[in-house]
Design a protein around this motif. Sequence first.
Motif, PDB file in Angstrom:
ATOM      1  N   ALA A 127       0.833  -1.221   0.000  1.00 58.57           N
ATOM      2  CA  ALA A 127       0.000   0.000   0.000  1.00 58.57           C
ATOM      3  C   ALA A 127       0.858   1.258   0.000  1.00 58.57           C
ATOM      4  O   ALA A 127       0.467   2.277  -0.588  1.00 58.57           O
ATOM      5  CB  ALA A 127      -0.944  -0.006   1.196  1.00 58.57           C
ATOM      6  N   CYS A 128       2.037   1.182   0.643  1.00 55.47           N
ATOM      7  CA  CYS A 128       2.923   2.361   0.611  1.00 55.47           C
ATOM      8  C   CYS A 128       3.408   2.617  -0.810  1.00 55.47           C
ATOM      9  O   CYS A 128       3.434   3.771  -1.263  1.00 55.47           O
ATOM     10  CB  CYS A 128       4.116   2.155   1.545  1.00 55.47           C
ATOM     11  SG  CYS A 128       3.676   2.348   3.270  1.00 55.47           S
ATOM     12  N   ALA A 130       1.905   1.788  -3.526  1.00 54.36           N
ATOM     13  CA  ALA A 130       0.766   2.237  -4.335  1.00 54.36           C
ATOM     14  C   ALA A 130       0.464   3.715  -4.093  1.00 54.36           C
ATOM     15  O   ALA A 130       0.265   4.485  -5.043  1.00 54.36           O
ATOM     16  CB  ALA A 130      -0.455   1.373  -4.041  1.00 54.36           C
ATOM     17  N   VAL A 131       0.444   4.133  -2.825  1.00 53.53           N
ATOM     18  CA  VAL A 131       0.079   5.531  -2.539  1.00 53.53           C
ATOM     19  C   VAL A 131       1.191   6.485  -2.985  1.00 53.53           C
ATOM     20  O   VAL A 131       0.928   7.642  -3.332  1.00 53.53           O
ATOM     21  CB  VAL A 131      -0.284   5.706  -1.043  1.00 53.53           C
ATOM     22  CG1 VAL A 131       0.932   5.782  -0.158  1.00 53.53           C
ATOM     23  CG2 VAL A 131      -1.155   6.952  -0.844  1.00 53.53           C
ATOM     24  N   ALA A 150       0.093   0.327  -8.754  1.00 57.67           N
ATOM     25  CA  ALA A 150      -1.359   0.129  -8.774  1.00 57.67           C
ATOM     26  C   ALA A 150      -1.760  -1.064  -9.639  1.00 57.67           C
ATOM     27  O   ALA A 150      -2.843  -1.614  -9.483  1.00 57.67           O
ATOM     28  CB  ALA A 150      -2.046   1.397  -9.281  1.00 57.67           C
ATOM     29  N   CYS A 199      -0.877   8.300   4.605  1.00 56.40           N
ATOM     30  CA  CYS A 199      -1.504   9.551   4.156  1.00 56.40           C
ATOM     31  C   CYS A 199      -0.437  10.504   3.630  1.00 56.40           C
ATOM     32  O   CYS A 199       0.585  10.722   4.279  1.00 56.40           O
ATOM     33  CB  CYS A 199      -2.249  10.183   5.340  1.00 56.40           C
ATOM     34  SG  CYS A 199      -3.040  11.744   4.929  1.00 56.40           S
ATOM     35  N   ARG A 211      -3.899  12.067  -0.392  1.00 51.18           N
ATOM     36  CA  ARG A 211      -3.970  10.744  -0.996  1.00 51.18           C
ATOM     37  C   ARG A 211      -3.761   9.746   0.131  1.00 51.18           C
ATOM     38  O   ARG A 211      -2.823   9.880   0.924  1.00 51.18           O
ATOM     39  CB  ARG A 211      -2.906  10.599  -2.090  1.00 51.18           C
ATOM     40  CG  ARG A 211      -3.187   9.443  -3.013  1.00 51.18           C
ATOM     41  CD  ARG A 211      -2.490   9.562  -4.365  1.00 51.18           C
ATOM     42  NE  ARG A 211      -1.055   9.509  -4.219  1.00 51.18           N
ATOM     43  CZ  ARG A 211      -0.229  10.468  -4.580  1.00 51.18           C
ATOM     44  NH1 ARG A 211      -0.707  11.585  -5.099  1.00 51.18           N
ATOM     45  NH2 ARG A 211       1.066  10.356  -4.424  1.00 51.18           N
ATOM     46  N   GLY A 213      -3.602   5.605   1.276  1.00 50.88           N
ATOM     47  CA  GLY A 213      -3.444   4.206   0.871  1.00 50.88           C
ATOM     48  C   GLY A 213      -3.797   3.294   2.024  1.00 50.88           C
ATOM     49  O   GLY A 213      -3.332   3.503   3.145  1.00 50.88           O
ATOM     50  N   VAL A 223      -6.119   2.783  -2.952  1.00 53.16           N
ATOM     51  CA  VAL A 223      -5.678   4.184  -2.882  1.00 53.16           C
ATOM     52  C   VAL A 223      -6.842   5.074  -3.290  1.00 53.16           C
ATOM     53  O   VAL A 223      -7.542   4.782  -4.259  1.00 53.16           O
ATOM     54  CB  VAL A 223      -4.471   4.446  -3.824  1.00 53.16           C
ATOM     55  CG1 VAL A 223      -4.093   5.923  -3.812  1.00 53.16           C
ATOM     56  CG2 VAL A 223      -3.271   3.594  -3.421  1.00 53.16           C
ATOM     57  N   SER A 225      -8.283   9.527  -3.102  1.00 54.15           N
ATOM     58  CA  SER A 225      -7.953  10.921  -2.789  1.00 54.15           C
ATOM     59  C   SER A 225      -9.144  11.598  -2.117  1.00 54.15           C
ATOM     60  O   SER A 225     -10.295  11.225  -2.360  1.00 54.15           O
ATOM     61  CB  SER A 225      -7.619  11.692  -4.071  1.00 54.15           C
ATOM     62  OG  SER A 225      -6.506  11.119  -4.686  1.00 54.15           O
ATOM     63  N   SER A 247     -13.967   2.038   0.403  1.00 52.25           N
ATOM     64  CA  SER A 247     -12.926   1.449  -0.464  1.00 52.25           C
ATOM     65  C   SER A 247     -12.714  -0.049  -0.187  1.00 52.25           C
ATOM     66  O   SER A 247     -12.091  -0.736  -0.986  1.00 52.25           O
ATOM     67  CB  SER A 247     -11.600   2.192  -0.275  1.00 52.25           C
ATOM     68  OG  SER A 247     -11.003   1.847   0.960  1.00 52.25           O
TER      69      SER A 247
END
Length: 282
Positions: A127-128, A130-131, A150, A199, A211, A213, A223, A225, A247
């Motif tokens: 996730a890190c 991806a964000v 992503a 964040c 943004r 994640g 992810v 916004s 989400s």
Amino acid sequence: VIARHFAYETPRDLGAATAILAAGGAGVAVLGGGTWLVPNMSLGASAPDVVLDTRHLGLQSIEESPDELLIGARVTYEQIKASALVRRHAPLLALMANKITGGLQITGQGTLGGSACYANPSSDVPACLAVLGARLQLASSMGQRDVPAAEFFTAAFVTARRADELLTSIVIPKCASPRAGYYKLKFSTGSWPIVTAACLPLSDGEKPGLRIGIGGACVTPVVFSVDMAAQEAASVEASVAAAATQSIVDEWSDEFAGPGYRRAVAGAIAVRALRACQGAAR
Ligand SMILES: Cc1cc2nc3c(=O)[nH]c(=O)nc-3n(C[C@H](O)[C@H](O)[C@H](O)COP(=O)(O)OP(=O)(O)OC[C@H]3O[C@@H](n4cnc5c(N)ncnc54)[C@H](O)[C@@H]3O)c2cc1C
């Protein structure tokens, strides 16, 4: 003890490494730090014919270009923690690495690339990446390609990497803002994450936004916004919490948390990452 024969290859250049992968395909296991692969080979859960050790391929440096960081696939969590370049240009990664559990045996050996290729939904890394809008660079005997984070994580424990490809590095756009927030919910101090939230302030022009994640909650990272324009602080938090809950579609479930739990806590975890981001500056 690994009670099974396998060939151990230590290629000295990418050409030799990709030739081994082209010849052996799914029978080849790439060795990063080995914190997941080696215990699984000992248990018999992973039984490759060939182990390809990446240690001589020069994949252990952190470099910068004007707009991006280039992080070798074999860079460890300890290197991430110690890097001034990472702290300045991707502070979220440093926050994440500081929260990896398992002690020095894991953080000194475990690599960013190994975690990405493992693609455990409960890992901190996917996730890190991806964000942060990272790209994963893959090499094979057919050539090289970049895959956005992503699109890299396609299902639980599955990535877009083909069996004949080696992850060589991870490219991260430099963050314009010094702010970042990371928060994770764990079952106990040393356990794996149940839900993570990262964040970052949006960096596109003047638009005030965030943004976020979410990791651990779905089979792949999520992810989204949030627009902060003309919102009071309380309503920004409410927007973040609502967006996080919405989400969670393909919810992940394991021995730490059954169905529904991750969805129920995702909003609160995202808000804590938001508050951490608002209170933090490098
Ligand atoms: C006690 C303990 C605590 C842990 N705590 C955490 C935690 O808090 N958070 C977390 O997210 N994870 C945690 N982990 C999980 C994991 O070990 C680490 O995240 C680590 O980063 C995995 O990297 P590695 O280099 O050791 O991978 P390896 O074990 O070497 O490899 C993992 C997988 O990736 C593949 N691979 C490795 N490098 C490449 C490459 N360059 N190209 C293609 N494929 C490759 C391997 O073939 C294997 O399938 C923990 C593990 C343990 C044992």
